[in-house]
Every structure is written in structure tokens, then in C-alpha cells.
Design an enzyme around this catalytic site. Structure first.
Site, PDB file in Angstrom:
ATOM      1  N   PHE A  76       0.862  -1.185   0.000  1.00 39.11           N
ATOM      2  CA  PHE A  76       0.000   0.000   0.000  1.00 39.11           C
ATOM      3  C   PHE A  76       0.896   1.232   0.000  1.00 39.11           C
ATOM      4  O   PHE A  76       1.739   1.389   0.877  1.00 39.11           O
ATOM      5  CB  PHE A  76      -0.934   0.034   1.217  1.00 39.11           C
ATOM      6  CG  PHE A  76      -1.862   1.217   1.154  1.00 39.11           C
ATOM      7  CD1 PHE A  76      -2.976   1.208   0.309  1.00 39.11           C
ATOM      8  CD2 PHE A  76      -1.613   2.361   1.896  1.00 39.11           C
ATOM      9  CE1 PHE A  76      -3.811   2.311   0.210  1.00 39.11           C
ATOM     10  CE2 PHE A  76      -2.457   3.466   1.807  1.00 39.11           C
ATOM     11  CZ  PHE A  76      -3.555   3.441   0.962  1.00 39.11           C
TER      12      PHE A  76
ATOM     13  N   ASP B  32       9.464   2.598   1.360  1.00 36.68           N
ATOM     14  CA  ASP B  32       8.301   3.316   1.866  1.00 36.68           C
ATOM     15  C   ASP B  32       8.241   3.095   3.370  1.00 36.68           C
ATOM     16  O   ASP B  32       7.784   2.047   3.847  1.00 36.68           O
ATOM     17  CB  ASP B  32       7.038   2.785   1.180  1.00 36.68           C
ATOM     18  CG  ASP B  32       5.781   3.489   1.672  1.00 36.68           C
ATOM     19  OD1 ASP B  32       5.840   4.178   2.708  1.00 36.68           O
ATOM     20  OD2 ASP B  32       4.732   3.342   1.014  1.00 36.68           O
TER      21      ASP B  32
ATOM     22  N   LYS C  88       3.101  10.188   8.085  1.00 37.19           N
ATOM     23  CA  LYS C  88       2.443   9.760   9.324  1.00 37.19           C
ATOM     24  C   LYS C  88       2.979  10.427  10.604  1.00 37.19           C
ATOM     25  O   LYS C  88       2.547  11.504  10.958  1.00 37.19           O
ATOM     26  CB  LYS C  88       2.474   8.242   9.424  1.00 37.19           C
ATOM     27  CG  LYS C  88       1.427   7.587   8.480  1.00 37.19           C
ATOM     28  CD  LYS C  88       1.193   6.144   8.840  1.00 37.19           C
ATOM     29  CE  LYS C  88       0.218   5.428   7.920  1.00 37.19           C
ATOM     30  NZ  LYS C  88      -1.178   5.739   8.192  1.00 37.19           N
TER      31      LYS C  88
HETATM   32  N1  PLP Z   1       2.612   4.250   2.366  1.00 34.50           N
HETATM   33  C1  PLP Z   1       2.312   3.464   3.425  1.00 34.50           C
HETATM   34  C2  PLP Z   1       3.215   2.341   3.781  1.00 34.50           C
HETATM   35  C3  PLP Z   1       1.147   3.713   4.167  1.00 34.50           C
HETATM   36  O1  PLP Z   1       0.854   2.928   5.204  1.00 34.50           O
HETATM   37  C4  PLP Z   1       0.316   4.787   3.791  1.00 34.50           C
HETATM   38  C5  PLP Z   1      -0.923   5.050   4.536  1.00 34.50           C
HETATM   39  O2  PLP Z   1      -1.426   4.248   5.252  1.00 34.50           O
HETATM   40  C6  PLP Z   1       0.683   5.579   2.677  1.00 34.50           C
HETATM   41  C7  PLP Z   1       1.845   5.284   2.005  1.00 34.50           C
HETATM   42  C8  PLP Z   1      -0.177   6.731   2.254  1.00 34.50           C
HETATM   43  O3  PLP Z   1      -0.100   7.744   3.199  1.00 34.50           O
HETATM   44  P1  PLP Z   1      -1.195   8.922   3.216  1.00 34.50           P
HETATM   45  O4  PLP Z   1      -2.473   8.331   3.689  1.00 34.50           O
HETATM   46  O5  PLP Z   1      -0.611   9.924   4.179  1.00 34.50           O
HETATM   47  O6  PLP Z   1      -1.275   9.458   1.833  1.00 34.50           O
END
Ligand code: PLP
Length: 385
Positions: free
Chosen positions: A127, A212, A241
Site C-alpha cells: 500500500f 516506503d 504519518k
Molecule cells: N505508504 C504506506 C506504507 C502507508 O501505510 C500509507 C498510509 O497508510 C501511505 C503510504 C499513504 O499515506 P497517506 O495516507 O498519508 O497518503
């Protein structure tokens, strides 16, 4: 209804928080084992974060990225210190940090490798966010299908399978994009050595390794960045986050030789790295350092995982530090989550059979114990006979 119906909201509205506790409008207390999905790492309403935000917003909130911003620069310096010298681009969310990494990788591949070296290899179950680039990178067809066609140039292989990765990384690969632990698909931990092997594969094919760390970064797993557990040095790291304690921020960090691919005009953001978000992020980093929260996450995570193993006897408990998933082995996660909420404990259910814990790193041991007593009570009622 004047809100778009994009969320399945739970029937409670919190009005106040303190550390790992949240309170609703009737004053009822909840123990927060989710931390706003791995955001409230320094706890709710931390006085140092509140003061940093109040002081900065009373001085200056916004001037745009057309002008120098010493607070943003100080945050970049601090992140460089923590990441071994990486350069930062600031944006407003995890998805935007991924967008930045994707653009950087495409340009880097086409300039440094060959004009068609623009492919991004990502993994199934990953994700990376909801915007079009991040969604194309996300390895979950159900989230993509309603919005087809996707952006081209993305390939997906099984997560944790180095042979599958080596089968697709090649001349056309600009970058491999991985979560060190897949959070949203149920706290999925790859086998030992996977990141190091992915690093080696990228080096062999002249591709970038993008990690990520939106969910796993900023101390969550017991180190500033989850990749530190494996000794791997990525080329690009995405953060968001927990970085500003709950204010919207994202950061794409890159090794200087990669970061210099961008020239003025290549990328930008109106709000990215604004004065207040940057001041909050500096305060968050200061709190993580001064309160020893990386070590605390490691210590509490081990303790909590052990207790969860006993509580959910026979279920798989996985994760690192205070990012923990329990695979219940049956689609009972939603029920467990709902019953726990009714009894004052907040967890979540990223998949039908997995519950996830990402509490504030400042949570007290007694709060964890109280919450686990509640979960024990619920599990005893609903677990399969
Ligand atoms: N990458 C990871 C690993 C995530 O867990 C998330 C959100 O849960 C995102 C990217 C996307 O972040 P945002 O919701 O701040 O756009």
C-alpha cells in the site's frame, strides 16, 4: 449527508487526548492502541508539540516555497543527520512522498540509465497511497480497478520473494519500491535478508531502492527507520504519518547523488514543509530523542508481542517494535475491533483476519496491560471453540 462516503466510520467522536488515552464528549476514556494509524507516536496532546505549534502559528504560518524557510531547512538537516546525509523534499502526506519518489526515480532512470528505464517494480499486497502514481504502485487490484486505467510502467511481484524480484528487475527498471514491513495488508514481515538481497539486486542492475517508511519510520519499529534493522542503505526513503505528530507532512529523502536529479521546476508543493508543520516535526524528533522512544518502542514491542502471543494462543503474532499484527486465523478481526471499542480499547482490522496495533510509543506498561485484559475478555467470548 454533506460528506462523501469514503470511510466506514466507527460510532465514536473523540474530543480530547493525553498520551495514549483518548476521551469522548461524555468524558469516557479509551486506551489507544492504534495511534491514529501509526501517527501519534509521541502521544496525544504532547505539551512540547502543542507548544511548538502554538508558538510558530502565533509567529508565522505560511510564506510558500518561493522563499527561504529556516525551519524547513533545520528539519532537513535533522533528517539528514538521522538518515546518513540524505536530502529532503517536503510535501503533505504519504501518498505525496511516494509521488515525489516515483517522479525522481523516473527522471533518474531515463537520464542515468536509458530513456526507457522508467519501470518501477513494487510488490503484491503493498500500500503506497490513493493518488494515481501511488495507486499504480499499490499492489492491490481491488483498490485500482474502479479507477482504471492505471498509470503504466509498474510491475508487481510477490512480497518477500527474492527470486520473483530478480525475475523482473533489469535494464528497464528505474527503481524497486518496497515497504520494509507491509502495514496495510496486515503487518506482513518479509523473510530475513530480503531487503539486503533486494539492495544487492538493485546494485547489480543499476536500479534505485526506494523504501516506503511512511508507516514504519520515525521510531515505530524500534529504530528511526525500519531499514536500520537490516543494515541496508536505501537510495530513497518516504516518510509521513508520525513525522509531525499529526499535522499533515510528508518527506521524500534521497541520497544526494540521486536528489540532484531534480532541478528547480521539476517538483513542488504549496504547503510542503510549511513553518508550522516543520516546527512540529522538529519538536517530534526532539521528543523521540529526549524520551528515548526508539528504545522504548523496541522494549515495549517485545513485551507486548509476547503478551499477545499468550493471549491469542496459536495465532501468528508478527511485526517489529510497536507495529504488531495478530493473524487470528479466522475472519474475526472486525468483530474483535468493534467489541474492543465498546469496552474502551482502540485497535484496527486491516484485513478480515488480522488485527493491528500501532500505539503511541509513550504508552505506559500499565495501559498496555489494561488494554490486553479487555482484549482477553473479548477474545474469550468470540474465539472459535
Ligand atoms: N505508504 C504506506 C506504507 C502507508 O501505510 C500509507 C498510509 O497508510 C501511505 C503510504 C499513504 O499515506 P497517506 O495516507 O498519508 O497518503
Amino acid at each position: 449527508m454533506s460528506l462523501m462516503q469514503t470511510y466506514r466510520r466507527q460510532p465514536v467522536a473523540f474530543v480530547e487526548g493525553r498520551g495514549a488515552l483518548l476521551f469522548d464528549s461524555s468524558g469516557r476514556e479509551y486506551i489507544d492502541l492504534l495511534g491514529g494509524i501509526a501517527v501519534a507516536s509521541v502521544g496525544h496532546a504532547h505539551p512540547k508539540i502543542a507548544a511548538a505549534i502554538a508558538e510558530q502559528s502565533a509567529k508565522l504560518i505560511h510564506t510558500s516555497n518561493l522563499f527561504e524557510n529556516p525551519i524547513q531547512a533545520a528539519l532537513a538537516d535533522k533528517l539528514a543527520e538521522l538518515s546518513g546525509g540524505m536530502s529532503s523534499f517536503f510535501c503533505n502526506s504519504g501518498a505525496e512522498a511516494i509521488e515525489c519518489a516515483l517522479k525522481l526515480a523516473r527522471k533518474w532512470g531515463s537520464v542515468n540509465k536509458s530513456p526507457d528505464a522508467i519501470e518501477i517494480v513494487a510488490t503484491e499486497g503493498s500500500f503506497h497511497g490513493r493518488t494515481f502514481g501511488a495507486l499504480a504502485a499499490t499492489g492491490q487490484p481491488a483498490k485500482q480497478e474502479p479507477f482504471a486505467p492505471m498509470l503504466t510502467g509498474f510491475r508487481h511481484v510477490a512480497f518477500g520473494d527474492i527470486d520473483a524480484l530478480s525475475g523482473v528487475v533489469g535494464d528497464k527498471t528505474a527503481a524497486v519500491l518496497l515497504e520494509p514491513i507491509q502495514g496495510e495488508s496486515g503487518v506482513v514481515v518479509p523473510p530475513d535478508g530480503y531487503l539486503a538481497e533486494a539492495r544487492e539486486l538493485c546494485d547489480r542492475h543499476g536500479a534505485l531502492l526506494i523504501l516506503d517508511e511512511v508507516q514504519t519510520g520515525m521510531g515505530r519499529t524500534g529504530k528511526w527507520f525500519c531499514y536500520e534493522h537490516s543494515g541496508v542503505a536505501p537510495d530513497v526513503v518516504c516518510l509521513a504519518k508520525a513525522l509531525a505528530g499529526g499535522l499533515p507532512i510528508g518527506a521524500c529523502l534521497a541520497a544526494p547523488s540521486v536528489a540532484e536529479t531534480f532541478v528547480p521546476g521539476d517538483h513542488g508543493s504549496t504547503f510542503g514543509g510549511g513553518h508550522v508543520q516543520s516546527a512540529a516535526a522538529l519538536a517530534v524528533i526532539d521528543v523521540i530523542e529526549s524520551e528515548g522512544l526508539c528504545d522504548r518502542a523496541a522494549f515495549l514491542g517485545e513485551r507486548m508481542a509476547k503478551a499477545l502471543g499468550a493471549l491469542f494462543d496459536g495465532c501468528e503474532v508478527r511485526g517489529a517494535g510497536l507495529l504488531i499484527g495478530v493473524d487470528l486465523g479466522a475472519p474475526l478481526a472486525e468483530r474483535l475491533r468493534a467489541e474492543a471499542l465498546q469496552r474502551g480499547v482502540i485497535i484496527n482490522d486491516p484485513t478480515p483476519s488480522v488485527i493491528r496495533f500501532a500505539p503511541p510509543l509513550v504508552i505506559e506498561e500499565t495501559e498496555i496491560d489494561r488494554a490486553l485484559d479487555v482484549l482477553q475478555e473479548v477474545w474469550d467470548e468470540i474465539k472459535p471453540a
